[in-house]
Design an enzyme around this catalytic site. Structure first.
Site, short mmCIF file in Angstrom:
data_model
loop_
_atom_site.label_atom_id
_atom_site.label_comp_id
_atom_site.label_asym_id
_atom_site.label_seq_id
_atom_site.Cartn_x
_atom_site.Cartn_y
_atom_site.Cartn_z
N HIS A 28 1.55 45.77 -20.83
CA HIS A 28 2.70 44.87 -20.89
C HIS A 28 3.69 45.42 -21.92
CE1 HIS A 28 4.83 41.13 -20.25
NE2 HIS A 28 5.02 41.07 -21.55
N GLY A 50 6.55 54.40 -11.47
CA GLY A 50 5.26 55.05 -11.70
C GLY A 50 5.25 56.12 -12.77
N SER A 51 6.15 56.03 -13.75
CA SER A 51 6.12 57.03 -14.83
C SER A 51 4.81 56.93 -15.61
CB SER A 51 7.33 56.88 -15.76
OG SER A 51 7.24 55.71 -16.53
N ILE A 76 -2.51 39.20 -9.14
CA ILE A 76 -3.75 39.73 -8.54
C ILE A 76 -4.61 38.57 -8.05
CG2 ILE A 76 -5.82 41.09 -9.01
CD1 ILE A 76 -3.54 42.86 -9.39
N ASP A 131 -1.79 37.61 -18.27
CA ASP A 131 -1.37 38.23 -19.55
C ASP A 131 -2.20 37.74 -20.72
OD1 ASP A 131 2.25 38.56 -19.02
OD2 ASP A 131 0.53 39.78 -18.42
N GLU A 183 4.32 53.80 -24.25
CA GLU A 183 3.40 53.67 -23.11
C GLU A 183 2.84 55.03 -22.69
OE1 GLU A 183 6.02 51.73 -20.36
OE2 GLU A 183 5.17 49.78 -20.87
C1 GRF Z 1 6.26 49.57 -17.75
O1 GRF Z 1 7.26 49.28 -18.72
C2 GRF Z 1 5.11 48.62 -17.91
O2 GRF Z 1 4.92 48.15 -19.23
C3 GRF Z 1 5.51 47.47 -17.06
O3 GRF Z 1 6.18 48.02 -15.95
C4 GRF Z 1 6.75 49.27 -16.35
C5 GRF Z 1 6.29 50.30 -15.38
O4 GRF Z 1 7.06 51.45 -15.54
N1 GRF Z 1 4.34 46.73 -16.67
P1 GRF Z 1 6.68 52.73 -14.62
O5 GRF Z 1 6.74 52.28 -13.16
O6 GRF Z 1 5.29 53.16 -15.02
O7 GRF Z 1 7.73 53.75 -14.95
#
Ligand code: GRF
Length: 185
Positions: A103, A12-13, A87, A144, A173
Site C-alpha cells: 500500500h 506493473g512496475s 479479493i 488493508d 516500493e
Molecule cells: C503502487 O503504488 C502500489 O503501492 C499500489 O499500486 C501501485 C502499483 O504500481 N498498490 P505499479 O503498477 O506496480 O507500477
C-alpha cells in the site's frame, strides 16, 4: 522453490522489479502474472521476462476460476502489486498468511475504501504531511488491516506535488518490495 503469482491491474512496475529480483533467486520464482485488465501493461512486462500471464474478469474471479488456476499452477504465495479489485474471501482463505499486498502509504493512515494510486498521494498532500511511505502487509478478510510486515518512510517537502510523492513512493516500493517478499519465503 516457492512459486509466486503476482496480481496486478495496471502498469506493473512493482511486478517487473519482483520478476527481475527472483530471476536470480534459489528460494522463489515468479510462476504467473494475472491481471483483471486485458490491456494492462503488466502483461507486456511478463512477456519480456517469459513469465506466463493471463487476464480474467471480475466475474471469473468471483466464480472461482482464478483460485482454481492458482491451485492448478501450485502457487505458494499470491503477491498483490497494484491490484484494485476486492479479493474474494475464498481466495484469501486458500492462502492464509500467504497473500501479500503493498500500500502506498503508512497504514493505518490513508487506507481503506477509495484509497489507491494518486488518490492516496493527493490526500497526503492535502493533509500537509511531512512524511509518507509504504506498507507491505498480509491480506486478510479486512484487506488493508492485515498484519503489517514492513514499512518505510520518506520525507516530503512543502512544494512536493502528488506526482512528486508518487515518484518517491515508487522508489521505496521498487527498493524494498522484492526483498521483503524474499524474507517471507
Ligand atoms: C503502487 O503504488 C502500489 O503501492 C499500489 O499500486 C501501485 C502499483 O504500481 N498498490 P505499479 O503498477 O506496480 O507500477
Amino acid at each position: 522453490m516457492k512459486r509466486l503469482a503476482i496480481l496486478a491491474s495496471g502498469s506493473g512496475s512493482n511486478a517487473e522489479k519482483i520478476m527481475e529480483y527472483f530471476q536470480k533467486s534459489t528460494k522463489g520464482e515468479v510462476a504467473l502474472i494475472a491481471s483483471n485488465k486485458s490491456d494492462a501493461y503488466v502483461l507486456e512486462r511478463a512477456k519480456k521476462f517469459g513469465v506466463p500471464a493471463f487476464s480474467f474478469t471480475r466475474k471469473e474471479m468471483e466464480a472461482g476460476h482464478l483460485l482454481k488456476k492458482l491451485q492448478e499452477e501450485g502457487i505458494d504465495w499470491v503477491i498483490l502489486a497494484g491490484f484494485l479489485l476486492k479479493i474474494p474471501e475464498d481466495l484469501i482463505q486458500a492462502f492464509p498468511d500467504r497473500m501479500v499486498n503493498i500500500h502506498p502509504a503508512l497504514l493505518p493512515k490513508y487506507g481503506g475504501k477509495g484509497m489507491y494510486g494518486m488518490h492516496v498521494h493527493e490526500a497526503v498532500k492535502a493533509a500537509g504531511e511531512k512524511e509518507t511511505g509504504i506498507t507491505i502487509h498480509l491480506v486478510n478478510e479486512h484487506y488493508d488491516e492485515g498484519k503489517i510486515i514492513f514499512q518505510a518512510a520518506t520525507t516530503l517537502e512543502a512544494q512536493d506535488s502528488p506526482e512528486d510523492i508518487a515518484r518517491k513512493i515508487h522508489e521505496l516500493e521498487h527498493r524494498y518490495f522484492p526483498e521483503v517478499i524474499d524474507s517471507l519465503l
